[in-house]
Design an enzyme around this catalytic site. Structure first.
Site, PDB file in Angstrom:
ATOM      1  N   ASP A 101       0.851  -1.184   0.000  1.00 13.49           N
ATOM      2  CA  ASP A 101       0.000   0.000   0.000  1.00 13.49           C
ATOM      3  C   ASP A 101       0.887   1.234   0.000  1.00 13.49           C
ATOM      4  O   ASP A 101       1.340   1.677   1.032  1.00 13.49           O
ATOM      5  CB  ASP A 101      -0.926  -0.018   1.222  1.00 13.49           C
ATOM      6  CG  ASP A 101      -1.725   1.259   1.350  1.00 13.49           C
ATOM      7  OD1 ASP A 101      -1.896   1.946   0.331  1.00 13.49           O
ATOM      8  OD2 ASP A 101      -2.150   1.569   2.457  1.00 13.49           O
ATOM      9  N   LYS A 102       1.156   1.751  -1.150  1.00 11.22           N
ATOM     10  CA  LYS A 102       1.946   2.973  -1.280  1.00 11.22           C
ATOM     11  C   LYS A 102       1.160   3.982  -2.114  1.00 11.22           C
ATOM     12  O   LYS A 102       1.583   4.405  -3.168  1.00 11.22           O
ATOM     13  CB  LYS A 102       3.293   2.679  -1.937  1.00 11.22           C
ATOM     14  CG  LYS A 102       4.235   1.945  -1.040  1.00 11.22           C
ATOM     15  CD  LYS A 102       4.560   2.829   0.131  1.00 11.22           C
ATOM     16  CE  LYS A 102       5.665   2.267   0.974  1.00 11.22           C
ATOM     17  NZ  LYS A 102       5.908   3.072   2.139  1.00 11.22           N
ATOM     18  N   THR A 103      -0.018   4.337  -1.640  1.00 15.65           N
ATOM     19  CA  THR A 103      -0.894   5.217  -2.414  1.00 15.65           C
ATOM     20  C   THR A 103      -1.104   6.565  -1.754  1.00 15.65           C
ATOM     21  O   THR A 103      -2.009   7.284  -2.118  1.00 15.65           O
ATOM     22  CB  THR A 103      -2.264   4.550  -2.627  1.00 15.65           C
ATOM     23  OG1 THR A 103      -2.821   4.246  -1.345  1.00 15.65           O
ATOM     24  CG2 THR A 103      -2.134   3.282  -3.443  1.00 15.65           C
TER      25      THR A 103
END
Length: 83
Positions: A50-52
């Site tokens: 999760d790198k949003t």
């Protein structure tokens, strides 16, 4: 009364196995900050990153799915109904 027998060499064998696993991971520039998690990681079937921007936003945006087969990632699929 329940008695569990542990072979005397088991803790040493487990420690040696962890050191060997950490050395193999380090060769691929993978650094483990919690060595005892290596045993658990061997059973992992899926990894989600999760790198949003969740540190700056209060939401999660779905980007897509990329399946790995034989250490090669397939192109990312944004429509999961096509998987």
């Amino acid at each position: 009364l329940i008695t569990i027998t542990v072979p005397p060499a088991l803790p040493a064998a487990m420690s040696a196995g962890l050191v060997f696993a950490m050395a193999r991971l380090r060769k691929d520039q993978i650094y483990c900050i919690s060595p005892h998690r290596i045993n658990v990681a061997g059973r992992v079937k899926s990894i989600v990153f999760d790198k949003t921007g969740t540190l700056t936003e209060d939401s999660l945006k779905f980007g897509g799915v990329s399946i790995s087969d034989n250490n090669v990632f397939d192109p990312m699929v944004q429509d999961v109904s096509k998987i």
